[in-house]
Structures are given as C-alpha cells and as structure tokens.
Motif scaffolding. Structure first.
Motif, short mmCIF file in Angstrom:
data_model
loop_
_atom_site.label_atom_id
_atom_site.label_comp_id
_atom_site.label_asym_id
_atom_site.label_seq_id
_atom_site.Cartn_x
_atom_site.Cartn_y
_atom_site.Cartn_z
N ASP A 109 88.97 -31.06 18.75
CA ASP A 109 88.48 -32.39 18.39
C ASP A 109 89.52 -33.07 17.49
OD1 ASP A 109 85.97 -32.19 19.67
OD2 ASP A 109 85.18 -31.00 18.00
N PRO A 110 89.44 -34.41 17.41
CA PRO A 110 90.28 -35.10 16.43
C PRO A 110 89.91 -34.60 15.02
CG PRO A 110 89.34 -36.66 18.00
CD PRO A 110 88.65 -35.34 18.21
N PRO A 111 90.88 -34.56 14.07
CA PRO A 111 92.23 -35.14 14.19
C PRO A 111 93.28 -34.18 14.75
CG PRO A 111 91.83 -34.47 11.94
CD PRO A 111 90.55 -34.19 12.68
N ARG A 112 92.93 -32.87 14.83
CA ARG A 112 93.94 -31.92 15.31
C ARG A 112 94.32 -32.23 16.75
NH1 ARG A 112 93.66 -25.76 16.73
NH2 ARG A 112 95.83 -25.15 16.42
N HIS A 113 93.33 -32.53 17.58
CA HIS A 113 93.61 -32.86 18.97
C HIS A 113 94.56 -34.05 19.05
CE1 HIS A 113 92.76 -35.19 22.66
NE2 HIS A 113 92.70 -34.01 23.23
N THR A 114 94.31 -35.07 18.26
CA THR A 114 95.14 -36.28 18.29
C THR A 114 96.59 -35.95 17.95
OG1 THR A 114 93.20 -37.54 17.59
CG2 THR A 114 95.35 -38.62 17.41
N LYS A 115 96.78 -35.11 16.94
CA LYS A 115 98.13 -34.78 16.50
C LYS A 115 98.91 -34.03 17.58
CE LYS A 115 98.82 -31.39 13.48
NZ LYS A 115 98.89 -30.65 12.20
N ILE A 116 98.29 -33.02 18.17
CA ILE A 116 99.01 -32.22 19.16
C ILE A 116 99.18 -32.97 20.47
CG2 ILE A 116 98.93 -30.09 20.51
CD1 ILE A 116 97.75 -28.70 18.12
N ARG A 117 98.17 -33.75 20.85
CA ARG A 117 98.31 -34.53 22.08
C ARG A 117 99.44 -35.55 21.94
NH1 ARG A 117 94.53 -36.04 26.60
NH2 ARG A 117 95.36 -37.97 27.47
N ARG A 118 99.56 -36.16 20.78
CA ARG A 118 100.64 -37.12 20.56
C ARG A 118 102.01 -36.44 20.69
NH1 ARG A 118 99.11 -38.93 15.83
NH2 ARG A 118 100.64 -37.85 14.52
N LEU A 119 102.08 -35.22 20.25
CA LEU A 119 103.34 -34.48 20.32
C LEU A 119 103.79 -34.23 21.75
CD1 LEU A 119 105.61 -32.69 19.12
CD2 LEU A 119 103.97 -30.83 19.08
N VAL A 120 102.86 -33.82 22.62
CA VAL A 120 103.24 -33.41 23.97
C VAL A 120 103.16 -34.54 24.99
CG1 VAL A 120 102.51 -31.04 23.52
CG2 VAL A 120 100.91 -32.63 24.57
N SER A 121 102.56 -35.66 24.62
CA SER A 121 102.31 -36.71 25.60
C SER A 121 103.58 -37.34 26.16
CB SER A 121 101.42 -37.81 24.99
OG SER A 121 102.08 -38.42 23.89
#
Length: 436
Positions: A109-121
C-alpha cells in the motif's frame, strides 16, 4: 437480498450462487459467466464461503465479498485508502512471509508502494517501450520462424510460441543472462503450478505430481527465483549494464536504497506476473481467431490498422487474470452492502469484462469494439498494471508477425487448468501450412 443457506458467517449469509468450490472453477468460462450474470443483475456484491483451495486451509478465513460489476471493480481498484493490498491479492490466505515475497508491489500500500513503483516505472514508459520495439520485433521474428519450421505444420502453440516472447522480453528488461533464461523459465512454471496449473494437481495425499504439495512447489520456486535475483544483483553491482536490475541496485528514493529483499521481490513479480498473463493472452487469442474465422478475416483485411483494437478485445474476452483481492481497512458500503473492516473483497475481472452496462453485446467477440474499457490490466488506481503498455506492444507485434507468416494457423483443443487466479491453459495444439 441474498438467498439463505444453512451456513452463516456471523450475520452474513453465504450466497446461493457458489463461487467458492473447485467444481465452479472447473467449469468453462462460458458456464461461469452464467453465475456472474445472475449476480450482476441481482446481487452485485455478495458474500461467499472460503474458496476451496490447494494451499493450507486457514481456520480464520470466514469468506469473501464477490464484486462482479465493472463500476464496483473500478471503485475498489481506485480506493486504496479503503481497500488494502497488504494482506495479499489471492482469494486464498497464504502463510505470512510468503505474501510480500510472492506478490511484491501487488501486496503493498502507499506510501511504500508509491516509492518503489516510482523507482521502477521508468522501464515501462511509452518512450522506453518504443526503444525496445526493435528488440521485441526481432524476438517475434525468430520465434515465429522457428514455429514455422516444425515438421508437418504441427506444434504445441503454448510451448513453442506463446510462452517464449514474454520471457525473452522480461529477460531483456531485467538483464537476465542468456545462459540463465531457460532455468528462470522452468522455475517460473514451477512457481505458477503451486497456485494454478496442471503440474500442481493434488492427489488424495495432498501432494502434486512432483511429489510436493502446491505450497511446497510455490515456496521452492520462489526461493530459487530469489537466489537468481540476488546473484544477478551482485553481478550488476560489479558490472553495471543498461537494464532494470542495474537501476534497482543503484537507485536511491528519498535517500534510501532498495534492500536485497525489495530487489528479489520485484524480480519475482516481473517474472511471474509479467510472463504468465501475456503468455495466456497469446494462447487465447489464437483460439478465438480459430473459432471465429469472420473476425480473423476482418483483422487480416487491414492487419496493421486493426491490430490495436483486436488486442484490446482479446484481452477483454479472454481475461487472463481472473481475480484480485483487497481487504477492507474500515467499514464502508459497496453495491448496497455493508463491508466490515477486515473483510476480504474480491474483484472478478471476467465478470466486469462482460458487464452489459458498459459493453454493448458483451458476449460477442468483436475485434472492432470501440470504446473498450476492459479490466484485464485492472480497474485503474495505484495498482494498475505497471507493464500494461509493454504487454500490449508484445501482443501487437507477435500477432502481426504470426498472421503475416502463418495466416492459416489454427488452434486445436486446449488443455485448461483449474484455478481462481488465472484463465490458464497448459497446452494448445496448432496446425498451419509451412511457408515454402
């Protein structure tokens, strides 16, 4: 109101339409759709007993809410503040510690999901995928050329074509060395068989055809993939390259580097989810084009101009990913029902993709369908499929090459798998006229 049953869960009554039994999931997609159609019309959110699973039963599992309408699936998908992914995305409860390792971004879930997704996107932007196009085309040409040279114009389409392109493209993205790729592909197949698949069928002793239980297959496959991920991460720390693994080992987000667990988890996710759904869509696509020759003829009349809408309709009609689950984090209402905190909420994508409120003549396979807001990559929101554009590119390129080289290729009778996660098949015989 839900029809009563003898078995209750607190004040909730299990629905008379059974979405939980292995018998239900052993039906064809068309037979299952009859149950979904009834629920969409009368009880769009309904309570069901725990699914008959092949993993370890969970005595604390009381059941799940089935969400079958397109509109409600979109709501659940986009409201991550109300519907959490952190408890896992499968219908079945799987042991703690396996969830995140097997589902990575899917179970965050956010915010961890947001951080890692931004990295790999960055590896999945339209611009980056455009740069990969020549490589995907080269893979597709080789795969179709090898298929075309099978003796007597016969082959197993899943083994000899559909499964090959996604794994080769994922290998390009991650930087998996060529000498590792066959091992990775075999391990991916083993891992998938732990939850869905012929190889994971359990006998009376609860063991699979490998002499291992489905859960043991799942855990062992994940362990091997994690080991390969960490070996590859070590290689890229010493010898950086132009691939996603190098990005993962070098990146910092808000001053933090990804841990080895983060890297291994994402490697698992890309190898499993990124491979399986695209492979299955390719297989289903050939079967549909065989069963409906008038649709194939329409596509062949302008292959380049029509392949885009054709791929969207194959994705809608086949729906390779059947379900994803969320868990309610607070009391809420959905589809006229009260959802309690902690309740499992399961989105049935195959049902949403046949919703007559959204799709005209939803049971008709129509390659010209427009608009086509299909749900096969999810209903939007934070967890919309990260690699959706990469999957679309592969499907368009492979079908264009396949129908150009082997325009008369036809599918035989598939061998389907029984499971709640994927609309899968293990084998699909095909026949064609070899090019002279």
């Amino acid at each position: 109101m839900d029809a009563p049953r003898d078995v209750h869960s607190g004040e909730k009554r299990y629905d008379s339409v059974d979405l939980s039994s292995l018998a239900f999931w052993s039906q064809t997609a068309e037979e299952r759709e009859r149950s979904f159609a009834l629920l969409r019309a009368e009880r769009p959110v309904s309570w069901h007993r725990p699914v008959e699973g092949r993993l370890l039963p969970d005595p604390d599992d009381t059941g799940f809410w089935a969400v079958v309408r397109h509109e409600d699936i979109v709501t659940v998908s986009r409201r991550s503040d109300l519907f959490s992914s952190s408890a896992g995305v499968l219908l079945e409860n799987i042991p703690e510690g396996v969830v995140e390792g097997s589902q990575s971004l899917l179970a965050m879930d956010p915010p961890r999901h947001t951080k890692i997704r931004r990295l790999v996107s960055g590896a999945f932007t339209p611009r980056h995928i455009l740069g990969m196009r020549q490589g995907i085309e080269a893979h597709a040409r080789r795969i179709v050329a090898e298929l075309a040279h099978h003796p007597d114009g016969r082959a197993d389409f899943m083994r000899d074509c559909a499964s090959l392109l996604p794994m080769r493209v994922i290998s390009d993205v991650m930087g998996i060395p060529r000498e590792w790729q066959d091992t990775v592909a075999a391990t991916v197949s083993q891992s998938i068989s732990g939850t869905d698949g012929e190889d994971g069928e359990s006998g009376e002793d609860g063991e699979s055809g490998h002499g291992q239980s489905p859960l043991e297959l799942l855990v062992e496959g994940h362990r091997r993939l994690r080991d390969m991920a960490l070996n590859l991460a070590g290689l890229r720390r010493d010898r950086p390259a132009q691939d996603l693994m190098t990005v993962l080992v070098q990146a910092e987000v808000d001053g933090d580097r990804l841990t080895d667990d983060d890297i291994a988890d994402f490697f698992l996710l890309l190898c499993l989810a990124g491979n399986d759904s695209t492979t299955l869509t390719i297989g289903h696509g050939l079967r549909l084009l065989t069963d409906l020759p008038e649709q194939r003829a329409w596509l062949l009349a302008d292959l380049d101009g029509r392949i885009g809408s054709a791929v969207e309709e194959i994705l809608r009609y086949a729906t390779p990913v059947l379900t994803f689950r969320r868990t309610a984090v607070a009391p809420t209402r959905l589809g006229g029902r009260h959802i309690a905190a902690g309740d499992k909420v399961v989105m049935f994508y195959a049902s949403g993709n046949r919703d007559a409120a959204v799709f005209r003549e939803p049971d008709r396979f129509d390659l010209a369908r427009d608009p086509n807001p299909q749900l096969s990559f999810g209903g939007g929101g934070a967890h919309y499929c990260l690699a959706a554009q990469l999957a679309r590119a592969q499907l368009r390129i492979l079908f264009r090459e396949l129908l150009r080289v082997l325009p008369d290729i036809e599918a035989g009778e598939p061998e389907f798998v029984t499971g709640t996660s994927i609309h899968g098949m293990t084998r699909l015989p095909c026949r064609f006229t070899p090019p002279s």
